[in-house]
Scaffold this motif. Structure first.
Motif, PDB file in Angstrom:
ATOM      1  N   HIS A  52       0.839  -1.201   0.000  1.00 26.45           N
ATOM      2  CA  HIS A  52       0.000   0.000   0.000  1.00 26.45           C
ATOM      3  C   HIS A  52       0.879   1.258   0.000  1.00 26.45           C
ATOM      4  CE1 HIS A  52      -3.805  -2.049   0.394  1.00 26.45           C
ATOM      5  NE2 HIS A  52      -3.284  -2.819   1.351  1.00 26.45           N
ATOM      6  N   LEU A  88      -5.627  -6.290  -3.117  1.00 25.55           N
ATOM      7  CA  LEU A  88      -6.603  -7.142  -2.459  1.00 25.55           C
ATOM      8  C   LEU A  88      -5.940  -8.070  -1.452  1.00 25.55           C
ATOM      9  CD1 LEU A  88      -8.786  -8.129  -5.543  1.00 25.55           C
ATOM     10  CD2 LEU A  88      -9.196  -6.290  -3.892  1.00 25.55           C
ATOM     11  N   ASP A  89      -6.755  -8.645  -0.584  1.00 23.45           N
ATOM     12  CA  ASP A  89      -6.289  -9.610   0.408  1.00 23.45           C
ATOM     13  C   ASP A  89      -5.586 -10.756  -0.317  1.00 23.45           C
ATOM     14  OD1 ASP A  89      -5.898 -11.420   2.415  1.00 23.45           O
ATOM     15  OD2 ASP A  89      -8.021 -11.799   2.803  1.00 23.45           O
ATOM     16  N   PRO A  90      -4.320 -11.003  -0.016  1.00 25.91           N
ATOM     17  CA  PRO A  90      -3.596 -12.067  -0.719  1.00 25.91           C
ATOM     18  C   PRO A  90      -4.012 -13.468  -0.299  1.00 25.91           C
ATOM     19  CG  PRO A  90      -2.218 -11.160   1.015  1.00 25.91           C
ATOM     20  CD  PRO A  90      -3.475 -10.318   0.970  1.00 25.91           C
ATOM     21  N   HIS A  91      -4.795 -13.593   0.769  1.00 22.82           N
ATOM     22  CA  HIS A  91      -5.175 -14.914   1.262  1.00 22.82           C
ATOM     23  C   HIS A  91      -6.446 -15.408   0.583  1.00 22.82           C
ATOM     24  CE1 HIS A  91      -2.650 -13.094   4.376  1.00 22.82           C
ATOM     25  NE2 HIS A  91      -2.309 -14.319   4.708  1.00 22.82           N
ATOM     26  N   PHE A  92      -6.550 -15.196  -0.754  1.00 19.78           N
ATOM     27  CA  PHE A  92      -7.782 -15.614  -1.418  1.00 19.78           C
ATOM     28  C   PHE A  92      -7.841 -17.129  -1.566  1.00 19.78           C
ATOM     29  CE2 PHE A  92      -4.761 -14.916  -4.851  1.00 19.78           C
ATOM     30  CZ  PHE A  92      -4.959 -15.993  -5.688  1.00 19.78           C
ATOM     31  N   LYS A 127      -6.218 -20.581   0.592  1.00 22.56           N
ATOM     32  CA  LYS A 127      -5.316 -21.077   1.624  1.00 22.56           C
ATOM     33  C   LYS A 127      -5.795 -22.427   2.144  1.00 22.56           C
ATOM     34  CE  LYS A 127      -7.601 -17.862   4.824  1.00 22.56           C
ATOM     35  NZ  LYS A 127      -7.438 -16.841   5.855  1.00 22.56           N
ATOM     36  N   ILE A 159       0.561 -15.938  -0.448  1.00 22.25           N
ATOM     37  CA  ILE A 159       0.580 -14.641   0.226  1.00 22.25           C
ATOM     38  C   ILE A 159       1.709 -13.760  -0.294  1.00 22.25           C
ATOM     39  CG2 ILE A 159      -0.524 -15.508   2.322  1.00 22.25           C
ATOM     40  CD1 ILE A 159       2.236 -15.513   3.661  1.00 22.25           C
ATOM     41  N   HIS A 215      -1.846  -9.430  -5.591  1.00 22.07           N
ATOM     42  CA  HIS A 215      -3.227  -9.651  -6.006  1.00 22.07           C
ATOM     43  C   HIS A 215      -3.933  -8.292  -6.019  1.00 22.07           C
ATOM     44  CE1 HIS A 215      -7.308 -11.822  -5.118  1.00 22.07           C
ATOM     45  NE2 HIS A 215      -7.142 -11.602  -6.409  1.00 22.07           N
ATOM     46  N   SER A 222     -13.432 -16.955  -6.579  1.00 16.46           N
ATOM     47  CA  SER A 222     -13.544 -16.235  -5.307  1.00 16.46           C
ATOM     48  C   SER A 222     -14.397 -14.969  -5.432  1.00 16.46           C
ATOM     49  CB  SER A 222     -12.156 -15.858  -4.774  1.00 16.46           C
ATOM     50  OG  SER A 222     -11.545 -14.857  -5.566  1.00 16.46           O
TER      51      SER A 222
END
Length: 288
Positions: A20, A48-52, A54, A63, A67, A102
């Motif tokens: 960021h 975006l949240d990289p944990h799409f 896991k 991670i 993304h 997702s």
């Protein structure tokens, strides 16, 4: 000058392109990589949240991917790979499918799903039958070459091929923005590349200048350095393990070939010449 992080290490790549505050750097890279026309250039990206995904140990490694979501809703996943695990096409399809699915929420219509793009930057030659360093794959009808849908797009960017073109002066980072961004990943190991990119940054490319300044800054951050060194060591260990596995596989294949020749009644000296095994090793195989 401070020794800069090797941006081919996924942790370092993400520290620069997937953090960021550095969205303008990522947007510039994606504009170059996806070859958008001027009227469709990306202005902003949302990390975006990289944990799409896991679900297993391999997923947890995602991670370190970058993304992001583009202004039109398209999803992009960027993965950088130092070591060839010989599974990239299946790996990228798996990540593409996870990222595409997702998006689906309860009550959502399939027509609302957005284009999904995976970008694989690899530090090895992967597509041996393709000469270019940047390849793009989509879904086409085999005979008519008609595009079924633009929802799937998979890119491979092979750094060794680009370096050969750079050394042969077949590419110019002053003229091609993707070339300049990919050469940035090689700059920690090449003073000439660094000098050329610094000149471009000072003369014409403010986003590249921001990227190089940020690269310099994170390369001096003690916490970043600690995590970077741990990740670099893990990748070196992985590379060693892959080499050992490849060597063992070759040895087993040679022994299997020798055993087949023994069963066919071929003489030891001929087997030795064809396989590289010593007469003693062949005799041991005969008596197993």
């Amino acid at each position: 000058m401070t020794k800069r992080l090797d941006l081919r290490v996924d942790f370092a790549f993400k520290s620069l392109f997937g953090t960021h505050g550095n969205e303008s750097i990522l947007a510039a890279f994606l504009n170059a990589a996806l070859r958008f026309p001027d009227e469709k250039k990306i202005q902003t990206v949302q990390l975006l949240d990289p944990h799409f995904n896991k679900e297993n140990q391999e997923d947890k490694r995602s991670i370190l991917d970058v993304h992001a979501q583009l202004e039109d809703g398209s999803r992009v996943n960027i993965e950088i790979q130092l070591n060839n695990k010989h599974d990239m096409e299946k790996r990228t399809l798996y990540y593409w499918s996870k990222m595409y699915s997702s998006q689906m929420k309860e009550g959502m219509d399939y027509g609302e799903l957005c284009k999904t793009i995976t970008i694989n930057i690899v530090n090895f030659r992967y597509l041996s039958h393709i000469h270019d360093y940047h390849s793009t794959f989509q879904l086409y009808e085999r005979e008519q070459k008609l595009l079924l849908t633009d929802m799937l797009e998979i890119h491979f960017m092979e750094l060794p091929k680009l370096l050969i073109k750079w050394r042969n002066r077949e590419v110019d980072p002053r003229e091609d923005q993707l070339v300049r961004w990919l050469l940035l990943l090689e700059a920690s190991e090449d003073e000439e590349i660094t000098q050329v990119l610094e000149e471009i940054a000072m003369q014409e490319d403010q986003v590249l200048k921001k990227a190089m300044d940020e690269w310099e800054r994170v390369s001096q951050d003690p916490e970043v350095l600690l995590a970077y060194e741990a990740r670099r060591k893990a990748l070196l260990d992985e590379k060693s393990a892959l080499k050992r596995a490849e060597k063992k596989g070759k040895e087993e294949a040679i022994k299997a070939m020798a055993i087949g020749m023994i069963q066919e009644g071929i003489a030891n000296n001929v087997i030795s010449k064809l396989t590289g095994l010593s007469i003693e090793e062949i005799e041991m195989l005969r008596h197993q």
